[in-house]
Design a protein around this motif. Structure first.
Motif, PDB file in Angstrom:
ATOM      1  N   UNK A   1       3.755 -51.340  55.006  1.00  0.00           N
ATOM      2  CA  UNK A   1       2.919 -51.433  56.203  1.00  0.00           C
ATOM      3  C   UNK A   1       3.722 -51.105  57.460  1.00  0.00           C
ATOM      4  N   UNK A   2       4.975 -51.531  57.485  1.00  0.00           N
ATOM      5  CA  UNK A   2       5.808 -51.299  58.672  1.00  0.00           C
ATOM      6  C   UNK A   2       6.220 -49.836  58.792  1.00  0.00           C
ATOM      7  N   UNK A   3       6.463 -49.175  57.668  1.00  0.00           N
ATOM      8  CA  UNK A   3       7.029 -47.826  57.694  1.00  0.00           C
ATOM      9  C   UNK A   3       6.022 -46.732  57.346  1.00  0.00           C
ATOM     10  N   UNK A   4       4.743 -47.062  57.232  1.00  0.00           N
ATOM     11  CA  UNK A   4       3.775 -46.078  56.746  1.00  0.00           C
ATOM     12  C   UNK A   4       3.610 -44.894  57.694  1.00  0.00           C
ATOM     13  N   UNK A   5       3.896 -45.081  58.988  1.00  0.00           N
ATOM     14  CA  UNK A   5       3.763 -43.978  59.942  1.00  0.00           C
ATOM     15  C   UNK A   5       5.071 -43.233  60.171  1.00  0.00           C
ATOM     16  N   UNK A   6       6.139 -43.629  59.489  1.00  0.00           N
ATOM     17  CA  UNK A   6       7.437 -42.971  59.661  1.00  0.00           C
ATOM     18  C   UNK A   6       7.446 -41.642  58.912  1.00  0.00           C
ATOM     19  N   UNK A   7       7.882 -40.593  59.587  1.00  0.00           N
ATOM     20  CA  UNK A   7       8.044 -39.297  58.918  1.00  0.00           C
ATOM     21  C   UNK A   7       9.253 -39.350  57.993  1.00  0.00           C
ATOM     22  N   UNK A   8      10.330 -39.945  58.475  1.00  0.00           N
ATOM     23  CA  UNK A   8      11.539 -40.123  57.676  1.00  0.00           C
ATOM     24  C   UNK A   8      11.829 -41.606  57.528  1.00  0.00           C
ATOM     25  N   UNK A   9      12.134 -42.036  56.322  1.00  0.00           N
ATOM     26  CA  UNK A   9      12.488 -43.430  56.081  1.00  0.00           C
ATOM     27  C   UNK A   9      13.317 -43.524  54.809  1.00  0.00           C
ATOM     28  N   UNK A  10      14.091 -44.574  54.726  1.00  0.00           N
ATOM     29  CA  UNK A  10      14.909 -44.763  53.542  1.00  0.00           C
ATOM     30  C   UNK A  10      14.022 -45.303  52.420  1.00  0.00           C
ATOM     31  N   UNK A  11      14.156 -44.804  51.201  1.00  0.00           N
ATOM     32  CA  UNK A  11      13.308 -45.298  50.103  1.00  0.00           C
ATOM     33  C   UNK A  11      13.652 -46.734  49.725  1.00  0.00           C
TER      34      UNK A  11
END
Length: 791
Positions: free
Chosen positions: A741-751
C-alpha cells in the motif's frame, strides 16, 4: 485510604513483577508521548493565524507549473469571477523574496523577505517584542528577533535603516516566533508599497465570508482553459489550514527556504506506530498484572464468600492500576526529559513544552487505569468463588488468555521489525542507485546578493569582479550561473512532435555548459554551442522523450511547443516569441533521475541558449580541493560585500535531502521496533518467570523419572516458540500488505525479498530465546528432592 495502603503494600511485595510492568509501560508511554507531541505540533501548524477556516490562497496552475497566485494581477488573470468581490472581506498581497540581499552599513545579509500589505497582521498574530507592528508607510519594515540580534546585537533595532532592493527601509518593530510551528519562515517583512512594480508574480491571501466553499469553487475553476497569452491555466483555491499539506508545493525550489510544507503520509505512519506501541504496552501491562493478581486468587474467592461487593473490588483493582500508571507516567516523562536533545535531532524538530503535554498526561492518567482495569475486574467479578479459591495458575482459560495477549504483542513487534528492515533496505537502495549524473565536488553558492529582478546599481560591476576571481582560482574545474540545477528549476511545457502528438514534460532552459558540468552522456548528435544572438535557442531531448514522441533516430526528430517557449526583446524594442514552429532536435542525452528515485525516469526537454541566467553560482571543484575552494569563496564574499554571511550547499547533500523523509521513516520504524522488542521481551520474561516457577514440581518429577536437559529445554521452550512462530506467520502477510500500500505508486522500489523476513525471524527468535534461556536453565538445574520436599 486503607485500600490505597493495601494496594501499595501488594505492589511492593511483588517487586519483580512491578518493576517489569513499570518499565514496559514507561517505555511504551514515553515513545507514544514523543510521537503524539510531534503529531500535535504538525496538526497545529499556523495556530497563530486568525480564523484560518475562512482564509483562502489561490494556486495558479499553468500547464502543470503551480505557484501561489493572485486573480487580479495583470497578464495572469482569469476570465471568470470565481469569488465575487462582495464575498471577500479583506486581502493581503504577498511577494516572496527568498535569500535576498539586505544591507546595513558596509555589510550585507542574506534574508528571507516577505513584501506584504498592512493587512498581514489581520491574518496572523506574532508576539511583538518592541516597537509597532505597522506596515502603513512604504518604507516600514518589521524584523524578527533572531535577525535583529544577528545584525544589531543588543542594540534596539527600532528606527534603524536597512537597504533593500536599492531602497531604504526603517525598522518599526521586532516580532518573535509564535509558539506553534509556522509555514512562513521570514526574517523581515517590508511594505508591499515599497516598490511600484515588483516585476514578479505575487500571491494573495483572501479572507472570505462564511459559506464560501473552496471545494465547490474548485469544481469550476480547476479545469484548464486558455488565458490571454494562450497558455493553458486553471486555478485551485485552498484553505490556509490545508495549504501546509499541499503536495504540489512541498518540493518547490522557489519556496524551499521561506516556506515549509508537511507530509500527511508520514503523519499517518507516526500515528500508526504510536498506536501499535501503546497497544503493546497496554497488553504487556495487563498480562503481567494478571500474573501477579493470580497470587491473590484465593484471597478474592474468600472475600467474595464473605460478601465482597463489586465496587470495592473494582476500586482495589483501579487504585493499583492508578498507582502503576502514575509511576510509569512519571518515569516516561523522565525518559523524555533526559533524551530530549537526541530525540529532537532524531525527529528533526524542536518541540517545546506546551499545554498539550499536561492535557495528554491527564488523559493517560484518567483513561489508562480504566482500560487496564476492565479485564481483571470482569475476570474476578464474574467467576464463582470456588474457582477463585482453586489454583488458577493451572486454569486452561487463564493460560490461553495470557498466551493470546503475548501473541498479539509479538505480532505487532514482528510487524514493526519487518517494516523497519524493509524501509532500511529501501533507503539504502535510494542512496546507492546511480543517479545518472555527477554529484561529487559540485556546490551551489550565493555569491551575488542582489536579485536579478530588482538589481542594485553595482550589480554588473560585482558580477564582473566575481567572474574574474572565479576564473583565477586554480582549484575550480568549471562554473556557471543558473537558477536551474540538475534537481530543480524546470518548467512543465506542452511539447508536440511533427504528428501533433503532445506531451507535457519537464523542460529546462539552460546553457550548453550544463551537460558538461553534470557529465551527462550524449547518445546521438552534438550539444549546440554556437548561437545567432540571444533569441536563438536549440532543443535537446533525453532518451525517454524520444521514445515518448515515437522517434528512433535523431534525424527524424522535430518538435515544437503549443505556446511560446521564450519571449525576447529585439534591438528595435519588439517582443519576439519562439518555440511554436517545428525545430530539429540537436542531440539526445542519456536518461537520468531528475528527482526522487521513486518517481522514475521522466521524458525531458532542454532549451539550450547562449548563456545561463540566475543568481546562483554552480561550481565544479577538483577532487581534494573542497576546503581550499570554500575558503576562497568566503574571501570573495568578504571582498565584494564585506560579510561573513556565506551560503552554499553541496549537490550530494541536496540529493540526500531528497530522501530525508525516507531516512526518517526508516529510522522511526527501526528505533520503535527496537522499543517494541524490549517491551515484548519484558512481557515474555515476566510470564515465563511466573509460568516456569509454577512448573517446578512438574520439572522435579520429570527429572526423577529420567528426563534429561534436552527434554526439559524442549518442554519449556515449546509453548513460547509456538506463540512467537504463529505471531510471525501472521505478521508476514500484514507487513507485505502495508508495504504494498505504501509503495504502490512508486515507479522504482526495492523488492520485498525473503531475506527481510528471515532476518526478522532470526532476530526475534534469538532475542526471545535469550530472554527465556536463563530461566529455563535455572529451572532445569533444580534439585528434585528439595522441590518435592517443599511441596
Amino acid at each position: 485510604m486503607k485500600t490505597l495502603k493495601y494496594a501499595w503494600r501488594f505492589l511492593i511485595r511483588s517487586k519483580s513483577y512491578t518493576v517489569i510492568n513499570l518499565l514496559g509501560l514507561a517505555f511504551s508511554l514515553a515513545c507514544c508521548i514523543i510521537l503524539m507531541r510531534y503529531i500535535h505540533r504538525e496538526l497545529t501548524v499556523d495556530a497563530h493565524s486568525i480564523d484560518p477556516e475562512h482564509i483562502i490562497i489561490p494556486l495558479r496552475d499553468i500547464e502543470g507549473n503551480i505557484f501561489p497566485g493572485n486573480l487580479q494581477q495583470d497578464g495572469v488573470g482569469t476570465d471568470s469571477v470565481y469569488i465575487p468581490e462582495d464575498h471577500v472581506m479583506e486581502q493581503c498581497r504577498m511577494v516572496v523574496q527568498q535569500q535576498d540581499n539586505v544591507v546595513h552599513g558596509n555589510s550585507s545579509y542574506s534574508m528571507n523577505v516577505l513584501a506584504v500589505d498592512s493587512t498581514f497582521f489581520h491574518f496572523f498574530r506574532y508576539p511583538l517584542l518592541t516597537g509597532t507592528a505597522s506596515l502603513n508607510a512604504p518604507d516600514d519594515a518589521i524584523i524578527t528577533r533572531h535577525y535583529a540580534h544577528r545584525i544589531f546585537g543588543k542594540e534596539n533595532p527600532v528606527g534603524k535603516v536597512l537597504k533593500f532592493n536599492g531602497k531604504s527601509v526603517i525598522i518599526r518593530g521586532v516580532v518573535d516566533e509564535p509558539e506553534c510551528k509556522t509555514l512562513l519562515r521570514f526574517d523581515m517583512l517590508v511594505s508591499f508599497k515599497l516598490m511600484d512594480n515588483w516585476r514578479r508574480l505575487y500571491a494573495s491571501l483572501m479572507r472570505v465570508l462564511p459559506g464560501v466553499d473552496p471545494d465547490a469553487i474548485n469544481m469550476v475553476s480547476n479545469v484548464y482553459h486558455k488565458d490571454n497569452r494562450g497558455s493553458m491555466i486553471r486555478w485551485k483555491f485552498v484553505n490556509w489550514k490545508d495549504f501546509y499539506w499541499e503536495k504540489s508545493m512541498s518540493h518547490h525550489h522557489n519556496y524551499d527556504s521561506i516556506m515549509q510544507f508537511g507530509n500527511r503520509t508520514y503523519l499517518y505512519i507516526l500515528s500508526g506506530v504510536a498506536t501499535l506501541l501503546l497497544l503493546v504496552g497496554i497488553l504487556n501491562f495487563i498480562n503481567i498484572y494478571m500474573v501477579f493478581m493470580m497470587k491473590r486468587s484465593k484471597e478474592y474467592g474468600v472475600k467474595k464468600v464473605f460478601g465482597l461487593q463489586r465496587l470495592p473490588l473494582f476500586l482495589q483493582i483501579w487504585i493499583e492500576n492508578q498507582l502503576l500508571a502514575v509511576i510509569a507516567l512519571l518515569t516516561a516523562w523522565l525518559l523524555i526529559e533526559t533524551t530530549q536533545i537526541p530525540v529532537n535531532r532524531f525527529m528533526n524538530e524542536t518541540i517545546e513544552y506546551s499545554a498539550f503535554d499536561w492535557q495528554l498526561s491527564l488523559g493517560f492518567l484518567l483513561l489508562l487505569p480504566l482500560v487496564t482495569s476492565i479485564y481483571p475486574y470482569i475476570k474476578y467479578n464474574y467467576i464463582p468463588p470456588i474457582i477463585s479459591i482453586r489454583s488458577i495458575a493451572t486454569n486452561r482459560h487463564s493460560i490461553t488468555v495470557r498466551m493470546a495477549f503475548l501473541f498479539t504483542q509479538y505480532v505487532i513487534t514482528a510487524l514493526l521489525l519487518i517494516l523497519s528492515l524493509y524501509f532500511g533496505k529501501h533507503l539504502d537502495f535510494l542512496l546507492n542507485t546511480p543517479t545518472g549524473y555527477r554529484t561529487e565536488g559540485i556546490l551551489k553558492a550565493q555569491l551575488l546578493h542582489e536579485n536579478q529582478v530588482n538589481p542594485g546599481p553595482n550589480r554588473v560591476a560585482r558580477q564582473l569582479r566575481i567572474k574574474q576571481l572565479l576564473n583565477e582560482c586554480p582549484h575550480i574545474d568549471l562554473w556557471m550561473t543558473s537558477n536551474i540545477t540538475i534537481l530543480g528549476g524546470n518548467s512543465i511545457c506542452t511539447i508536440l512532435n511533427d504528428k501533433d502528438v503532445q506531451q507535457s514534460i519537464p523542460t529546462l532552459f539552460i546553457s550548453s555548459t550544463f551537460f558538461q558540468f553534470y557529465d551527462l552522456k550524449v547518445l546521438e548528435g552534438e550539444i549546440p554551442e554556437k548561437f545567432d544572438g540571444w533569441a536563438d535557442y536549440k532543443i535537446v531531448l533525453n532518451k525517454a522523450a524520444m521514445k515518448t514522441f515515437g522517434y528512433n533516430q535523431l534525424k527524424d526528430a522535430f518538435v515544437r511547443s503549443e505556446t511560446p517557449l521564450w519571449v525576447v526583446r529585439t534591438q528595435d524594442g519588439q517582443m519576439e516569441e519562439g518555440g511554436t514552429k517545428l525545430m530539429p532536435v540537436m542531440a539526445v542525452i542519456d536518461n537520468y533521475y531528475p528527482g526522487h528515485l521513486t518517481e522514475g525516469i521522466k521524458p525531458m526537454a532542454f532549451i539550450v541558449g547562449r548563456a545561463g541566467y540566475g543568481d546562483n553560482y554552480l561550481i565544479s571543484i577538483k577532487p581534494g580541493k573542497e576546503k581550499e575552494v570554500i575558503e576562497y569563496l568566503k574571501k570573495i564574499e568578504k571582498e565584494i560585500y564585506n560579510t561573513d554571511d556565506f551560503n552554499y550547499t553541496w549537490l550530494t547533500d541536496e540529493v540526500h535531502k531528497l530522501y530525508a523523509q525516507d531516512r526518517q521513516t526508516a529510522n522511526v520504524y527501526f528505533v520503535f521496533a527496537l522499543i517494541a522488542i524490549i517491551i515484548s521481551c519484558l512481557g515474555l520474561f515476566g510470564l515465563s518467570l511466573f509460568d516456569i516457577r509454577q512448573r517446578y514440581r512438574e520439572i522435579a518429577i520429570r527429572k526423577v523419572n529420567g528426563a534429561g536437559m534436552k527434554d526439559l529445554y524442549s518442554l519449556l521452550f515449546r509453548k513460547y516458540i509456538k506463540v512467537i512462530g504463529c505471531a510471525f506467520a501472521l505478521a508476514v502477510p500484514l507487513s507485505y500488505y502495508l508495504i504494498y500500500m505504501y509503495t504502490r505508486d512508486f515507479v522504482l522500489k526495492v523488492p520485498v525479498g525473503a531475506g527481510i523476513y528471515l532476518v526478522a525471524l532470526v532476530t526475534i527468535s534469538l532475542i526471545s530465546s535469550g530472554t527465556l534461556i536463563w530461566q529455563i536453565h535455572k529451572a532445569a538445574q533444580i534439585d528434585p528432592a528439595k522441590i518435592i520436599k517443599s511441596e
